[in-house]
Design a protein around this motif. Sequence first.
Motif, mmCIF file in Angstrom:
data_model
loop_
_atom_site.group_PDB
_atom_site.id
_atom_site.type_symbol
_atom_site.label_atom_id
_atom_site.label_comp_id
_atom_site.label_asym_id
_atom_site.label_seq_id
_atom_site.Cartn_x
_atom_site.Cartn_y
_atom_site.Cartn_z
ATOM 1 N N TRP A 71 0.839 -1.203 0.000
ATOM 2 C CA TRP A 71 0.000 0.000 0.000
ATOM 3 C C TRP A 71 0.875 1.255 0.000
ATOM 4 O O TRP A 71 0.542 2.256 -0.631
ATOM 5 C CB TRP A 71 -0.942 0.012 1.208
ATOM 6 N N TRP A 72 2.014 1.202 0.686
ATOM 7 C CA TRP A 72 2.894 2.364 0.781
ATOM 8 C C TRP A 72 3.488 2.740 -0.574
ATOM 9 O O TRP A 72 3.761 3.909 -0.818
ATOM 10 C CB TRP A 72 3.999 2.115 1.801
ATOM 11 N N HIS A 73 3.708 1.770 -1.450
ATOM 12 C CA HIS A 73 4.250 2.056 -2.791
ATOM 13 C C HIS A 73 3.149 2.252 -3.817
ATOM 14 O O HIS A 73 3.259 3.101 -4.689
ATOM 15 C CB HIS A 73 5.116 0.896 -3.280
ATOM 16 N N ASP A 74 2.112 1.428 -3.734
ATOM 17 C CA ASP A 74 1.133 1.348 -4.802
ATOM 18 C C ASP A 74 -0.221 1.960 -4.480
ATOM 19 O O ASP A 74 -1.029 2.167 -5.388
ATOM 20 C CB ASP A 74 0.904 -0.117 -5.201
ATOM 21 N N GLY A 75 -0.494 2.214 -3.208
ATOM 22 C CA GLY A 75 -1.818 2.696 -2.836
ATOM 23 C C GLY A 75 -2.874 1.672 -3.218
ATOM 24 O O GLY A 75 -2.586 0.488 -3.348
ATOM 25 N N ASP A 76 -4.076 2.130 -3.419
ATOM 26 C CA ASP A 76 -5.158 1.237 -3.835
ATOM 27 C C ASP A 76 -5.308 1.295 -5.349
ATOM 28 O O ASP A 76 -6.305 1.778 -5.878
ATOM 29 C CB ASP A 76 -6.470 1.625 -3.132
#
Length: 164
Positions: A71-76
């Motif tokens: 989530w920290w790199h790609d989000g949703d």
Amino acid sequence: MPSDAVLYQAAALCLTYPDDDFRARLPLLREAAPQLREFVDHAALTPPQALAAHYVQVFDFKNRHSLYLSWWHDGDTRRRGMSLVRFKDLYRAHGLEFTGEELPDFLPAVLEFTARTGNLDLLSEYRAALDQLRSRLADFGTPYATVLDAVCATLPPAPAEARR
């Protein structure tokens, strides 16, 4: 297996929902991982319902303290699906099949993987995310920040471009 394997396994347990099994393990966690004593002592002294409510408040309401590393790199985004496949592929490459109820990028799962295999690739790749999570937990004033402090202390610093 890395010399910090016991710490990673203990940190994985500390970052899971504090149920009755968690409480039963506190004395073992306290002895096995002295780096986590501040958190373990806090957990032991906090009434079970209050500790559970705090966990939910910290980790379950907003992504601001997400324990899901991708989530920290790609989000949703759709990209996140490919990242999750990479986590599973790495687990498989080390002879482990991910069958947990959580997603494979769940930090406690990654810490357990690292403890079992000695492979620091995921923790190193997501080091900047761990630093950001640690900082946000500290700003929030939660004892969970000390768990991230202990884990991050075992890792090389994130490259400068990753910290931005």
